[in-house]
Design a protein around this motif. Structure first.
Motif, PDB file in Angstrom:
ATOM      1  N   GLY A   4     -28.736 -64.403  37.721  1.00  0.00           N
ATOM      2  CA  GLY A   4     -30.050 -64.021  38.380  1.00  0.00           C
ATOM      3  C   GLY A   4     -31.237 -65.225  37.003  1.00  0.00           C
ATOM      4  N   LYS A   5     -29.999 -64.086  35.759  1.00  0.00           N
ATOM      5  CA  LYS A   5     -31.080 -65.109  34.817  1.00  0.00           C
ATOM      6  C   LYS A   5     -30.671 -66.308  34.433  1.00  0.00           C
ATOM      7  N   ARG A   6     -32.220 -67.346  33.632  1.00  0.00           N
ATOM      8  CA  ARG A   6     -32.627 -68.350  33.384  1.00  0.00           C
ATOM      9  C   ARG A   6     -32.389 -68.193  32.123  1.00  0.00           C
ATOM     10  N   ILE A   7     -31.939 -69.607  31.473  1.00  0.00           N
ATOM     11  CA  ILE A   7     -31.054 -69.145  30.071  1.00  0.00           C
ATOM     12  C   ILE A   7     -31.694 -71.333  29.697  1.00  0.00           C
ATOM     13  N   LEU A   8     -32.596 -70.972  28.800  1.00  0.00           N
ATOM     14  CA  LEU A   8     -33.089 -72.889  28.034  1.00  0.00           C
ATOM     15  C   LEU A   8     -32.098 -72.279  27.455  1.00  0.00           C
ATOM     16  N   LEU A   9     -31.719 -73.844  27.425  1.00  0.00           N
ATOM     17  CA  LEU A   9     -30.447 -74.560  26.128  1.00  0.00           C
ATOM     18  C   LEU A   9     -30.977 -75.391  25.737  1.00  0.00           C
ATOM     19  N   ILE A  10     -30.957 -75.686  24.543  1.00  0.00           N
ATOM     20  CA  ILE A  10     -31.245 -76.029  23.689  1.00  0.00           C
ATOM     21  C   ILE A  10     -30.099 -76.670  22.831  1.00  0.00           C
ATOM     22  N   VAL A  11     -29.454 -77.997  22.542  1.00  0.00           N
ATOM     23  CA  VAL A  11     -28.483 -78.537  22.643  1.00  0.00           C
ATOM     24  C   VAL A  11     -28.682 -79.386  20.539  1.00  0.00           C
ATOM     25  N   GLY A  12     -28.826 -79.060  19.651  1.00  0.00           N
ATOM     26  CA  GLY A  12     -29.074 -79.273  18.586  1.00  0.00           C
ATOM     27  C   GLY A  12     -27.811 -80.692  18.293  1.00  0.00           C
ATOM     28  N   GLY A  13     -27.738 -81.541  17.186  1.00  0.00           N
ATOM     29  CA  GLY A  13     -26.920 -82.582  16.613  1.00  0.00           C
ATOM     30  C   GLY A  13     -26.269 -81.718  15.825  1.00  0.00           C
ATOM     31  N   GLY A  14     -24.610 -81.817  16.580  1.00  0.00           N
ATOM     32  CA  GLY A  14     -23.561 -81.489  15.390  1.00  0.00           C
ATOM     33  C   GLY A  14     -22.321 -82.158  16.275  1.00  0.00           C
ATOM     34  N   ILE A  15     -21.218 -81.581  15.478  1.00  0.00           N
ATOM     35  CA  ILE A  15     -20.295 -82.075  15.808  1.00  0.00           C
ATOM     36  C   ILE A  15     -19.667 -80.744  16.911  1.00  0.00           C
ATOM     37  N   ALA A  16     -20.555 -79.523  16.863  1.00  0.00           N
ATOM     38  CA  ALA A  16     -20.047 -78.328  18.073  1.00  0.00           C
ATOM     39  C   ALA A  16     -20.785 -78.383  19.298  1.00  0.00           C
ATOM     40  N   ALA A  17     -21.758 -79.924  19.546  1.00  0.00           N
ATOM     41  CA  ALA A  17     -22.507 -80.786  20.131  1.00  0.00           C
ATOM     42  C   ALA A  17     -21.201 -80.316  21.065  1.00  0.00           C
ATOM     43  N   TYR A  18     -20.129 -80.283  21.579  1.00  0.00           N
ATOM     44  CA  TYR A  18     -19.063 -80.151  22.947  1.00  0.00           C
ATOM     45  C   TYR A  18     -18.646 -78.728  23.061  1.00  0.00           C
ATOM     46  N   LYS A  19     -19.654 -77.475  21.900  1.00  0.00           N
ATOM     47  CA  LYS A  19     -19.444 -76.727  22.678  1.00  0.00           C
ATOM     48  C   LYS A  19     -20.053 -75.875  23.733  1.00  0.00           C
ATOM     49  N   SER A  20     -21.127 -76.466  23.651  1.00  0.00           N
ATOM     50  CA  SER A  20     -22.460 -76.376  25.083  1.00  0.00           C
ATOM     51  C   SER A  20     -21.699 -76.901  25.614  1.00  0.00           C
ATOM     52  N   LEU A  21     -20.939 -77.264  26.242  1.00  0.00           N
ATOM     53  CA  LEU A  21     -20.323 -77.935  27.353  1.00  0.00           C
ATOM     54  C   LEU A  21     -20.090 -76.214  28.301  1.00  0.00           C
ATOM     55  N   GLU A  22     -19.178 -76.195  27.038  1.00  0.00           N
ATOM     56  CA  GLU A  22     -18.308 -74.719  28.139  1.00  0.00           C
ATOM     57  C   GLU A  22     -18.856 -73.632  28.056  1.00  0.00           C
ATOM     58  N   LEU A  23     -19.966 -73.580  27.287  1.00  0.00           N
ATOM     59  CA  LEU A  23     -21.243 -72.805  27.299  1.00  0.00           C
ATOM     60  C   LEU A  23     -21.587 -72.454  28.269  1.00  0.00           C
ATOM     61  N   ILE A  24     -21.902 -73.971  28.414  1.00  0.00           N
ATOM     62  CA  ILE A  24     -22.920 -74.499  30.428  1.00  0.00           C
ATOM     63  C   ILE A  24     -22.100 -73.412  31.379  1.00  0.00           C
ATOM     64  N   ARG A  25     -20.708 -73.467  31.413  1.00  0.00           N
ATOM     65  CA  ARG A  25     -20.036 -73.226  32.488  1.00  0.00           C
ATOM     66  C   ARG A  25     -19.487 -71.745  32.938  1.00  0.00           C
ATOM     67  N   ARG A  26     -19.932 -71.395  31.423  1.00  0.00           N
ATOM     68  CA  ARG A  26     -18.974 -69.919  31.368  1.00  0.00           C
ATOM     69  C   ARG A  26     -20.319 -69.607  31.862  1.00  0.00           C
TER      70      ARG A  26
END
Length: 398
Positions: A4-26
């Protein structure tokens, strides 16, 4: 914790941005909803379509978007979440935050929010170590911003060092800690752990037998009670706990610098077994055997980290806890150490060979305060950590 928690996820520019996709899923696996914001640079590494598909929500990108402002203005967007997470947090984004700049949607959201913020930095090691970045990080920490990572390792650019973004599950653990309502929520606690390595030459060093297990357990216990833990660790045998901000060091002088950079803090728990001495002039080449006899090593005294922090006139933690590993006359030596160092508490233990405590899974300690000494029964190191964490929480609540 995240249902039930609401997360505002800001994805910055960098090669590590691909990890943000996995983070969303988790995060979604744990019942959290994720509202994604993609910077212009972030969109060069992950597509809005992929982010939106995983989050199940539209991706916010533009500050001056008439439709988005009419439906949900950026002020409301920044305040409707339980936590704002920036992953990856680039040097540019952190600089904007530290200086209060707001020239795009992401920086405007960060400036307009009164919601807690968690940063997962990711950048080249030289950028992370640059004095400007260090100043910005110090300012953000002083402003109450929480950090997870960066980790040390190989980078896409081919260099090695601190700057890798924390892994998605590490970030999830940090989010869980940031949203917990434990008795230490909102408190910043510094923990040192492990041994230090003092170089003799490029391949030899002076060290001790500390595994880092007790310090790691204490950091985990404090984080479980809601504290933001800055974990300054030497080369320990055990991995650092999840959900804490890890600062890896080698020598006593490195550790002191990291401790000073981590202040101010509400409490400091100095568990690390810091080497008392170092070789005064470590060789930059391997020392060779010689027919002329053994090499002569001259020693110098290392900085006393516990005493230095205990005697600070500005920025001293409200509670300073030291550790005393003794092999004889434990109570006498530890009591004298507390007075000599100037700390508030000392946790003393007998590490003589017969106890098996050094490097083992159990500990038997005596907590020494200004009110006297309290013997704790022998128990697992995790149990010692939990008991100490609750004592610290009670002390900080007074």
């Amino acid at each position: 914790m995240l249902a039930g928690k609401r997360i505002l996820l800001i994805v910055g520019g960098g090669i590590a941005a691909y990890k943000s996709l996995e983070l969303i899923r988790r995060l979604q696996e744990r019942g959290a909803s994720v509202t994604p914001v993609l910077t212009a640079a972030g969109a060069e590494f992950v597509t809005p379509l992929s982010v939106s598909a995983l989050a199940g929500q539209k991706v916010y990108r533009e500050l001056f978007d008439l439709t988005e402002e009419a439906e949900m203005g950026h002020i409301q967007l920044s305040r409707s979440a339980d936590l704002v997470v920036v992953a990856p947090a680039t040097a540019d984004l952190m600089a904007k935050m530290a200086q209060g700049l707001a020239n795009d949607l992401a920086s405007t959201l960060l400036l307009a929010t009164d919601t807690p913020v968690l940063l997962a930095p990711a950048m080249n090691v030289r950028m992370w170590d640059h004095p400007a970045t260090r100043r910005n990080v110090a300012q953000l920490r002083a402003d109450g911003v929480a950090f997870v990572g960066p980790n040390e390792g190989g980078m896409a650019c081919g260099e090695f060092g601190p700057g890798r973004m924390a892994e998605p599950l590490e970030i999830v653990a940090a989010i869980d800690t940031a949203l917990s309502d434990g008795p230490l929520t909102g408190k910043r606690i510094l923990v040192t752990s492990g041994p230090t390595h003092e170089p003799i030459d490029p391949v030899r060093y002076i060290a001790n037998r500390s595994s880092g297990a007790q310090g790691t357990a204490i950091a985990a216990a404090l984080a479980a009670l809601g504290a933001h833990v800055v974990f300054v660790t030497g080369p320990a045998d055990v991995p650092p706990p999840a959900g804490v901000e890890v600062v890896a060091v080698e020598s006593a002088r490195d550790m002191l610098a990291a401790v000073e950079a981590a202040l101010p803090a509400d409490a400091g728990v100095f568990v690390a077994a810091v080497a008392d001495w170092r070789v005064a002039s470590a060789s930059d080449q391997k020392l060779k055997k010689s027919r002329d006899g053994l090499p002569v090593l001259e020693f110098a005294e290392n900085p006393d980290i516990l005493k230095t922090v205990s005697h600070l006139t500005e920025g001293r933690p409200g509670l300073v806890v030291g550790f005393a590993a003794e092999t004889d006359n434990v109570l006498e030596h530890a009591t004298a150490k507390r007075l000599r160092k100037g700390c508030d508490w000392i946790v003393a233990n007998d590490v003589s060979h017969a106890t098996g405590i050094m490097g083992g899974s159990e500990n038997a300690v005596t907590l020494i305060t200004g009110d006297g000494a309290e013997d704790w029964p022998r128990m697992g190191k995790a149990e010692v950590a939990d008991r100490l964490a609750h004592r610290i929480a009670a002390a900080l609540a007074d």
